[in-house]
Design an enzyme around this catalytic site. Sequence first.
Site, PDB file in Angstrom:
ATOM      1  N   TYR A  93     -82.841  19.967  32.932  1.00 57.83           N
ATOM      2  CA  TYR A  93     -81.408  19.876  33.239  1.00 57.83           C
ATOM      3  C   TYR A  93     -80.823  18.951  32.293  1.00 57.83           C
ATOM      4  O   TYR A  93     -81.351  18.055  31.581  1.00 57.83           O
ATOM      5  CB  TYR A  93     -81.385  19.082  34.347  1.00 57.83           C
ATOM      6  N   ASP A 111     -88.474  17.413  39.553  1.00 60.36           N
ATOM      7  CA  ASP A 111     -86.959  17.668  40.007  1.00 60.36           C
ATOM      8  C   ASP A 111     -86.850  19.003  41.030  1.00 60.36           C
ATOM      9  O   ASP A 111     -87.217  20.147  40.500  1.00 60.36           O
ATOM     10  CB  ASP A 111     -86.019  17.704  38.747  1.00 60.36           C
ATOM     11  N   LYS A 121     -76.195  18.914  45.633  1.00 60.99           N
ATOM     12  CA  LYS A 121     -76.293  20.789  45.372  1.00 60.99           C
ATOM     13  C   LYS A 121     -76.564  21.190  46.842  1.00 60.99           C
ATOM     14  O   LYS A 121     -75.765  21.087  47.657  1.00 60.99           O
ATOM     15  CB  LYS A 121     -77.280  21.142  44.427  1.00 60.99           C
ATOM     16  N   ARG A 149     -75.186  -3.050  48.542  1.00 60.56           N
ATOM     17  CA  ARG A 149     -75.861  -2.582  47.173  1.00 60.56           C
ATOM     18  C   ARG A 149     -77.824  -2.409  47.342  1.00 60.56           C
ATOM     19  O   ARG A 149     -78.356  -1.705  46.529  1.00 60.56           O
ATOM     20  CB  ARG A 149     -75.642  -3.434  45.811  1.00 60.56           C
TER      21      ARG A 149
HETATM   22  C1  LIG Z   1     -76.936  18.541  39.175  1.00 62.72           C
HETATM   23  C2  LIG Z   1     -78.643  18.386  38.793  1.00 62.72           C
HETATM   24  C3  LIG Z   1     -78.865  16.832  38.553  1.00 62.72           C
HETATM   25  C4  LIG Z   1     -77.973  15.937  38.654  1.00 62.72           C
HETATM   26  O1  LIG Z   1     -77.382  15.565  39.554  1.00 62.72           O
HETATM   27  P1  LIG Z   1     -75.994  14.777  39.801  1.00 62.72           P
HETATM   28  O2  LIG Z   1     -75.664  14.837  41.242  1.00 62.72           O
HETATM   29  O3  LIG Z   1     -74.855  15.803  39.330  1.00 62.72           O
HETATM   30  O4  LIG Z   1     -75.940  13.569  39.057  1.00 62.72           O
HETATM   31  C5  LIG Z   1     -80.209  16.696  38.197  1.00 62.72           C
HETATM   32  N1  LIG Z   1     -81.123  17.936  38.324  1.00 62.72           N
HETATM   33  C6  LIG Z   1     -80.634  19.178  38.517  1.00 62.72           C
HETATM   34  C7  LIG Z   1     -81.710  20.212  38.463  1.00 62.72           C
HETATM   35  C8  LIG Z   1     -79.360  19.343  38.703  1.00 62.72           C
HETATM   36  O5  LIG Z   1     -79.040  20.618  39.067  1.00 62.72           O
END
Ligand SMILES: *Cc1c(COP(=O)(O)O)cnc(C)c1O
Length: 386
Positions: free
Chosen positions: A106, A178, A203, A54
């Site tokens: 987001y 982000d 992603k 963890r």
């Molecule tokens: C998908 C996404 C997230 C969240 O990520 P997860 O891995 O799905 O929890 C945060 N910010 C953006 C811009 C995203 O596209």
Amino acid sequence: MASKINNRSHLQGFSTKAIHHGESFAKDTGTVMPPIFPSSTFAHGNPNGFDYTRSGNPNFKILESVLSSLENCEFASVFASGVSAITAIASSMKTGDLVLCEENLYGCTVRLFEKVFHKFGLRTSWVDFTQPSALNKINTLEPAMIWIESPTNPLLKIINIKKICDTANKKQIPVTVDNTFATALLQQPLDLGATLSLTSTTKYINGHSDALGGAICTRDSEWHERMNFAQKALGLQPSPFDCWLITRGVKTLPLRLDRQVKNASALADLLARHPLVNWVRYPFRSDHPQNNIAKQQMNAGGAIITASLKTDLIKTYAICKSLQYFTMAESLGGVESLVCHPATMTHASVKAETRTHLGIDDSLVRFSVGCEDLTDLSTDLNNALE
Ligand SMILES: *Cc1c(COP(=O)(O)O)cnc(C)c1O
């Protein structure tokens, strides 16, 4: 070996950095790919200081060494998902703190702030950071944190990261960017002045739609300690196997994204010429409202295209469904193309008036362009629009 690689990292090209990671923790085997360390616990007093997964694991360290080298920084912390990474930052704030947010963040970031951290007294204020007046808010509201995202989802607004960071840094206000849509290959938030660069590695970084992950990169050792504390205190850690998959996935990020960007920019032009299309948003097209800023802070326009069709909700949905190679699904960034209809999918739970305010109408379609052959994707789009 890890430190040697990171010390040299400013001299290496991006593809080299994506492929070569630090220490494998398996020196005497000659292994080219790192092993997976599924152990939950480690013998006390081991040379690398691991104790319990963890709070750290060799597969976390391997992935962190790649991500910090790609973002030109000393520190990276990995998490179970992008949302876990957002949670790690939000949980380091205190009651009464104000987060000044871009209004088109987001959806899950908005939900986390409003439905969870709001209960603990975290305050938010939402502004359109493409408007010059938003910069004044930094001075008048003196927030504890600024939270931006560029390009935004799904309208691909481009926010001037450097300008915001310059203003915030004068007041020592930390800025979180982000960077999920652009990735470190196309945009370097820390070089532009951000304190924290957050990525959903689910992603583009992983790129194969088979693992969830999140990461936070920083040059600030105090923030790095806070992130590692949140990882173990809140239980936000990823699984060693997912880290291993993402370490494998990121090796081909430059190759994948190169193809995806080429496909996307050609398809954006195809869509813009089509009679059934109202308008197309793609950051590197000259008709994008913030095209100048995109060209200043990004190396390429990315692989997401948003288009507004001259159709109603039902017909737009039918067009999305009829595509053969673009699977109608949430998420983005994988090698396979996806299409999303925000009004009935990602933004279905957003109030109609908020959707209108954000410019998300019923005929909006978002494409995540994959690595397929351009001719197949073009034919698919033309057929669906027939
Ligand atoms: C998908 C996404 C997230 C969240 O990520 P997860 O891995 O799905 O929890 C945060 N910010 C953006 C811009 C995203 O596209």
